[in-house]
Motif scaffolding. Structure first.
Motif, mmCIF file in Angstrom:
data_model
loop_
_atom_site.group_PDB
_atom_site.id
_atom_site.type_symbol
_atom_site.label_atom_id
_atom_site.label_comp_id
_atom_site.label_asym_id
_atom_site.label_seq_id
_atom_site.Cartn_x
_atom_site.Cartn_y
_atom_site.Cartn_z
ATOM 1 N N LYS A 1 46.998 41.919 39.092
ATOM 2 C CA LYS A 1 45.783 42.307 39.417
ATOM 3 C C LYS A 1 45.802 42.076 40.833
ATOM 4 O O LYS A 1 46.610 41.077 41.785
ATOM 5 C CB LYS A 1 44.823 41.740 39.020
ATOM 6 C CG LYS A 1 43.329 41.759 38.948
ATOM 7 C CD LYS A 1 42.652 40.789 37.794
ATOM 8 C CE LYS A 1 42.444 39.628 38.088
ATOM 9 N NZ LYS A 1 40.938 38.584 37.519
ATOM 10 N N THR B 1 42.042 35.009 41.561
ATOM 11 C CA THR B 1 41.971 33.566 42.116
ATOM 12 C C THR B 1 42.321 32.328 41.456
ATOM 13 O O THR B 1 42.985 32.592 40.101
ATOM 14 C CB THR B 1 40.553 33.146 41.324
ATOM 15 O OG1 THR B 1 39.371 34.964 41.779
ATOM 16 C CG2 THR B 1 39.951 31.595 41.394
ATOM 17 N N ASP C 1 36.926 31.519 35.825
ATOM 18 C CA ASP C 1 37.334 32.265 36.798
ATOM 19 C C ASP C 1 39.140 32.382 37.089
ATOM 20 O O ASP C 1 39.417 33.430 37.505
ATOM 21 C CB ASP C 1 37.167 33.455 37.704
ATOM 22 C CG ASP C 1 36.259 32.219 39.038
ATOM 23 O OD1 ASP C 1 36.271 30.816 38.259
ATOM 24 O OD2 ASP C 1 36.060 33.206 39.748
ATOM 25 N N ASP D 1 42.792 32.833 38.027
ATOM 26 C CA ASP D 1 43.149 33.485 37.323
ATOM 27 C C ASP D 1 44.967 33.022 36.669
ATOM 28 O O ASP D 1 45.830 33.015 36.024
ATOM 29 C CB ASP D 1 43.656 35.001 38.111
ATOM 30 C CG ASP D 1 42.310 35.696 38.102
ATOM 31 O OD1 ASP D 1 42.500 35.444 36.726
ATOM 32 O OD2 ASP D 1 41.925 36.326 38.772
ATOM 33 N N ARG E 1 35.453 26.862 37.110
ATOM 34 C CA ARG E 1 35.369 27.810 37.280
ATOM 35 C C ARG E 1 36.872 28.397 35.979
ATOM 36 O O ARG E 1 38.169 28.650 36.609
ATOM 37 C CB ARG E 1 36.956 27.789 38.369
ATOM 38 C CG ARG E 1 36.077 27.513 39.988
ATOM 39 C CD ARG E 1 34.666 28.305 40.011
ATOM 40 N NE ARG E 1 35.231 30.062 40.697
ATOM 41 C CZ ARG E 1 35.872 29.617 42.287
ATOM 42 N NH1 ARG E 1 35.396 28.645 42.695
ATOM 43 N NH2 ARG E 1 36.526 30.626 42.378
#
Length: 639
Positions: free
Chosen positions: A519, A523, A566, A568, A564
């Motif tokens: 990606k 994050t 999100d 990664d 959080r």
């Protein structure tokens, strides 16, 4: 009429006294018939055995008897019924708690019944048995001692007892020496000076005689002895004999030297362990500083305008920081804390591959010769670290031979047994020796050679960490490193490495695999308790195009991770207070299994997570290494 009345009164009083004696006697009294049935038992039955009196009356004596005593007690009752009184006859009766009491009986017979009284002698017998056992144990102990000659003397000095140690040390059998005067152990010179009599007189007057001197064995051989003679006295303090203890101390001086060497080795081991802990701690902190310096310089290079002078200065700064990183790796190697990629390594093949390069590097004045058997087992080692270690030893051999000379590298397979002087665990090892004919070292230099920062080279010509690194690597692999040297005779640097249990493996050609797509913007939760490291890591990640969440501790990271969803990727330090990186990973694994994780640490041990593989990067790391680790871990996640 008056006499009859008086007789009745006396008889009544006697009966009352008998009844009272029956009631209060602490000894057990009972009446038993010819069938072995209790007709009557005194109240002390309950006191001694705990059974109520009424439970005993009408019962056969065997109901309360120890099974092993029933037969002999039946025979004893038969004797008592035949008008043969029992005296001090003993048997065992069962108490209400299941234990047995030993009673000593006296009996008499009247009108077909046996009258018996028994005294509880359980405690007395236990004491007697314990005393007997103690005496027997002491006798066996004295008799079984083989390192000391322990024997008794009568008041005139004649031998009255003889133990195994006395037989072993002097050579006399008991029948040869008991009854003989102990002066036969003394030398002719000592007997002429009447030393045996003087020794006994001192012991008699002062209670003890102690001395070291020469004694004579049966075969005439002299030995050095340490002698103690104690006076034995009766309860009134009169001497009744002597106890002599003699030890053969002929080899004591050698034993003392060995003890001193062992103490020195222990002290050296403890010192090296302390230095290793200190060195490891310093290297870890220094790694963090270098991490901040190198990452800041790399990011600064991207932002500086093109300028040759600035570029050269920046390059020099990075080169210096890289040298510092190499030093910390050697320090960690000495402290046995660096990460090792252990595999099965063919030493002969490894040396063959590096021989030409090394020979060209050190020059033709130092020809390298290798002597290896055709079938030398592979070793359990890190190929890169072993190559570096051998290079260090070869360079040291060159420096120790300034005028030039041969360097010989020999290999052999050795089986080490328990208690070996090498200190290695029993097993098979490959012994690698790098030998030069140089100046050599004295014993003090050899002793200190593996200490970090100790060097005999001139200022600026060596860090003093080369041999420390070799020593630490060998210890971490389960081997050892030793130096054998004499001034003017050259030096042998010997590396012992455990034989590998696996097949020899050749390094596989690198596979050209495409890196799986990652990606473009991640994050990332970056965790480090050092603010400089945390800030520079965040800066490098942001420069790579990622969003960064910083956390200063494991608990702080855990709290932010929960809030959080999100995130990664997690990048965490290992050595943090209160919660280490491994502990943090374990907590996150529960919340989100198979979370992509990178652990960054200067240490190489203690970074295993049960049940899963964790990508590791060593400190200090640069932006390229960080990017590669991210690509690898995220690529594996995508795959």
């Amino acid at each position: 009429m008056g006499n009859a009345l008086a007789h009745v009164v006396a008889l009544s009083n006697e009966r009352r006294r008998a009844d009272r004696l029956w009631s209060v006697s602490r000894d057990l009294m009972l009446i038993i018939d010819s069938d072995g049935i209790f007709r009557s038992v005194s109240p002390s039955w309950t006191r001694i055995l705990g059974h109520p009196v009424e439970e005993a009356i009408g019962r056969h004596f065997s109901d309360f008897m120890h099974p092993d005593d029933i037969a002999s007690s039946t025979e004893a009752l038969r004797h008592a019924l035949n008008d043969r009184e029992l005296t001090n006859y003993e048997n065992r009766l069962r108490a209400v708690d299941g234990t047995y009491h030993r009673l000593q009986w006296h009996t008499t017979k009247d009108d077909g019944l046996v009258y018996a009284y028994g005294r509880d002698v359980t405690e007395r017998r236990e004491v007697e048995e314990a005393l007997t056992e103690s005496r027997e144990q002491f006798r066996r102990l004295v008799q079984g001692v083989t390192d000391y000659a322990i024997y008794m003397l009568d008041p005139e000095g004649h031998v009255s007892s003889w133990n195994e140690g006395a037989r072993r040390i002097t050579g006399y059998e008991p029948n040869e020496i008991i009854g003989q005067h102990y002066a036969c152990f003394y030398t002719d010179e000592d007997r002429e000076r009447e030393e045996p009599c003087k020794a006994l007189e001192i012991a008699r007057m002062e209670g003890r005689f102690l001395a070291d001197g020469w004694r004579v064995r049966k075969d005439g051989e002299r030995f050095r002895a340490s002698v103690v003679i104690d006076a034995i006295r009766d309860d009134d303090g009169r001497p009744i004999g002597f106890a002599s203890v003699t030890r053969d101390i002929t080899e004591r001086e050698e034993s003392q030297r060995q003890l001193e060497r062992a103490r020195e080795a222990l002290f050296h081991s403890q010192k090296m362990e302390a230095i290793g802990q200190l060195t490891g701690g310093i290297a870890h902190d220094f790694n963090n500083l270098l991490m901040a310096v190198m990452s800041s310089l790399e990011l600064l290079r991207k932002r500086l305008p093109a300028d040759p002078v600035s570029e050269r200065l920046l390059h020099n700064a990075l080169e210096g920081a890289q040298r510092g990183a190499t030093l910390t790796q050697r320090m960690l190697a000495f402290a046995r804390r660096q990460e090792l990629n252990v595999d099965s390594v063919d030493v002969a093949e490894l040396l063959s591959g590096m021989n030409d390069l090394v020979q060209r590097s050190i020059g033709p004045e130092w020809p390298i010769t290798t002597r290896f058997p055709l079938r030398l087992p592979a070793v359990h080692a890190d190929a890169n670290q072993l190559e570096m270690a051998l290079l260090n030893l070869i360079v040291n051999a060159r420096d120790a031979t300034p005028a030039g000379g041969p360097i010989v590298i020999k290999g052999s397979c050795e089986n080490v047994k328990a208690g070996s002087a090498t200190g290695l665990a029993p097993g098979s090892y490959v012994r690698i020796e790098v030998r030069d004919k140089g100046t050599g070292m004295d014993s003090e230099t050899v002793r200190r050679a593996t200490e970090p920062f100790f060097t005999t080279k001139g200022v600026g010509k060596g860090t003093g960490l080369g041999l420390s690194m070799v020593h630490g690597m060998a210890q971490q692999l389960g081997g050892t490193f030793e130096l054998v040297s004499d001034v003017g005779q050259g030096t042998s640097a010997i590396l012992w490495l455990p034989v590998s249990d696996c097949e020899k493996t050749k390094p596989a050609a690198p596979a050209h695999e495409e890196t799986p797509p990652v990606k473009s913007r991640l994050t990332i939760l970056a965790v480090d308790d050092d603010p400089l490291i945390r800030m520079n890591t965040a800066a490098m990640l942001e420069d790579l195009g990622h969003d960064v969440i910083e956390a200063h501790s494991g608990s702080d990271a855990l709290r932010k991770f929960k809030s959080r969803p999100d995130i990664d990727l997690l990048i965490t330090d290992q050595a943090m207070p209160n919660m280490t990186g491994i502990q943090l990973i374990a907590e996150i694994e529960v919340l989100r299994p198979n979370m992509p994780i990178i652990i960054a640490s200067g240490y190489g041990d203690g970074l295993e997570v049960p049940g899963r593989e964790i990508e590791r990067i060593g400190k200090p790391y640069d932006q390229r290494r960080l990017a590669e680790a991210i690509a690898k871990v995220m690529g594996a996640q995508v795959g």
